[in-house]
Write a protein that holds these residues in place. Structure first.
Motif, PDB file in Angstrom:
ATOM      1  N   SER A 161      61.756  57.498  68.909  1.00 51.11           N
ATOM      2  CA  SER A 161      61.343  56.328  68.127  1.00 51.11           C
ATOM      3  C   SER A 161      60.702  55.333  69.081  1.00 51.11           C
ATOM      4  CB  SER A 161      62.545  55.676  67.444  1.00 51.11           C
ATOM      5  OG  SER A 161      63.144  56.579  66.556  1.00 51.11           O
ATOM      6  N   LEU A 162      59.478  54.942  68.759  1.00 52.76           N
ATOM      7  CA  LEU A 162      58.725  53.988  69.570  1.00 52.76           C
ATOM      8  C   LEU A 162      58.339  52.792  68.727  1.00 52.76           C
ATOM      9  CD1 LEU A 162      56.115  56.428  71.132  1.00 52.76           C
ATOM     10  CD2 LEU A 162      57.695  55.089  72.459  1.00 52.76           C
ATOM     11  N   CYS A 163      58.521  51.610  69.254  1.00 58.04           N
ATOM     12  CA  CYS A 163      57.977  50.386  68.664  1.00 58.04           C
ATOM     13  C   CYS A 163      57.197  49.716  69.782  1.00 58.04           C
ATOM     14  CB  CYS A 163      59.080  49.455  68.191  1.00 58.04           C
ATOM     15  SG  CYS A 163      59.987  50.066  66.779  1.00 58.04           S
ATOM     16  N   TYR A 164      55.901  49.543  69.593  1.00 60.16           N
ATOM     17  CA  TYR A 164      55.102  48.944  70.649  1.00 60.16           C
ATOM     18  C   TYR A 164      54.091  47.962  70.077  1.00 60.16           C
ATOM     19  CZ  TYR A 164      51.625  52.537  69.426  1.00 60.16           C
ATOM     20  OH  TYR A 164      50.743  53.338  68.764  1.00 60.16           O
ATOM     21  N   SER A 165      53.701  47.004  70.910  1.00 59.31           N
ATOM     22  CA  SER A 165      52.697  46.030  70.488  1.00 59.31           C
ATOM     23  C   SER A 165      51.330  46.689  70.553  1.00 59.31           C
ATOM     24  CB  SER A 165      52.748  44.781  71.376  1.00 59.31           C
ATOM     25  OG  SER A 165      52.476  45.111  72.714  1.00 59.31           O
ATOM     26  N   LYS A 166      50.423  46.277  69.681  1.00 57.93           N
ATOM     27  CA  LYS A 166      49.098  46.897  69.623  1.00 57.93           C
ATOM     28  C   LYS A 166      48.319  46.691  70.920  1.00 57.93           C
ATOM     29  CE  LYS A 166      48.151  47.379  64.772  1.00 57.93           C
ATOM     30  NZ  LYS A 166      47.217  47.099  63.667  1.00 57.93           N
ATOM     31  N   ASP A 167      48.623  45.624  71.649  1.00 61.30           N
ATOM     32  CA  ASP A 167      47.948  45.422  72.935  1.00 61.30           C
ATOM     33  C   ASP A 167      48.641  46.163  74.073  1.00 61.30           C
ATOM     34  OD1 ASP A 167      50.217  43.915  73.374  1.00 61.30           O
ATOM     35  OD2 ASP A 167      49.165  42.060  73.829  1.00 61.30           O
ATOM     36  N   ARG A 168      49.691  46.901  73.734  1.00 59.89           N
ATOM     37  CA  ARG A 168      50.447  47.763  74.659  1.00 59.89           C
ATOM     38  C   ARG A 168      51.098  46.996  75.820  1.00 59.89           C
ATOM     39  NH1 ARG A 168      48.368  53.766  74.679  1.00 59.89           N
ATOM     40  NH2 ARG A 168      47.869  53.933  72.488  1.00 59.89           N
ATOM     41  N   SER A 169      51.551  45.789  75.556  1.00 58.84           N
ATOM     42  CA  SER A 169      52.237  45.023  76.591  1.00 58.84           C
ATOM     43  C   SER A 169      53.754  44.976  76.373  1.00 58.84           C
ATOM     44  CB  SER A 169      51.669  43.603  76.667  1.00 58.84           C
ATOM     45  OG  SER A 169      51.768  42.970  75.416  1.00 58.84           O
ATOM     46  N   PHE A 170      54.247  45.650  75.338  1.00 58.33           N
ATOM     47  CA  PHE A 170      55.684  45.726  75.065  1.00 58.33           C
ATOM     48  C   PHE A 170      55.970  47.058  74.375  1.00 58.33           C
ATOM     49  CE2 PHE A 170      59.282  45.366  72.178  1.00 58.33           C
ATOM     50  CZ  PHE A 170      60.256  44.832  72.993  1.00 58.33           C
TER      51      PHE A 170
END
Length: 133
Positions: free
Chosen positions: A88-97
């Motif tokens: 399971s991945l939750c990430y920000s669209k700018d890939r900084s989190f």
């Protein structure tokens, strides 16, 4: 894409100070944002077969520099349909989190086999690149 609110790690993710959760459209929609960059969050579940799942388990627990070495050597793990392991991945669209957690299918449910790992900054982009193209 997965609904972040229905993911098992949602409550831990929503407790982070850097995550903002807002209800929209009469409470029917939930917007999740990474506040330092004001970037929307994306939820994703990736399934792996047992052999690849063991490698993913090592990747999830490895330091970022080791993770990069493993991916450079063996490539990104290949997903499959209805695998024994689910990342399971939750990430920000700018890939900084990124927040990630691995679970294994056992007794008709997926049970976590790793702690939830939160990564921010440039390291988050490297961690996401190991699993998402």
């Amino acid at each position: 894409m997965e609904n972040i609110c229905k993911m098992e790690m949602a409550s831990a993710l929503f407790e982070k100070e850097c995550i903002k959760v807002e209800k929209a459209f009469f409470g029917l929609k939930t917007n999740v944002t990474y506040t330092p960059t004001n970037s929307p969050m994306v939820g994703l579940c990736l399934d792996y077969d047992p052999a690849v799942g063991q490698k993913v388990k090592l990747l999830v627990g490895a330091p970022i520099c080791e993770m990069e070495k493993m991916v450079a050597k063996e490539g990104c793990p290949c997903t499959c349909d209805n695998g024994n392991f689910r990342l399971s991945l939750c990430y920000s669209k700018d890939r900084s989190f990124v927040a990630l957690q691995l679970a294994q299918y056992s007794n008709f449910v997926y049970k976590p086999v790793s702690e939830i790992r939160f990564i921010e900054g440039a390291e988050a982009c490297k961690a996401i690149a190991a699993f998402v193209k």
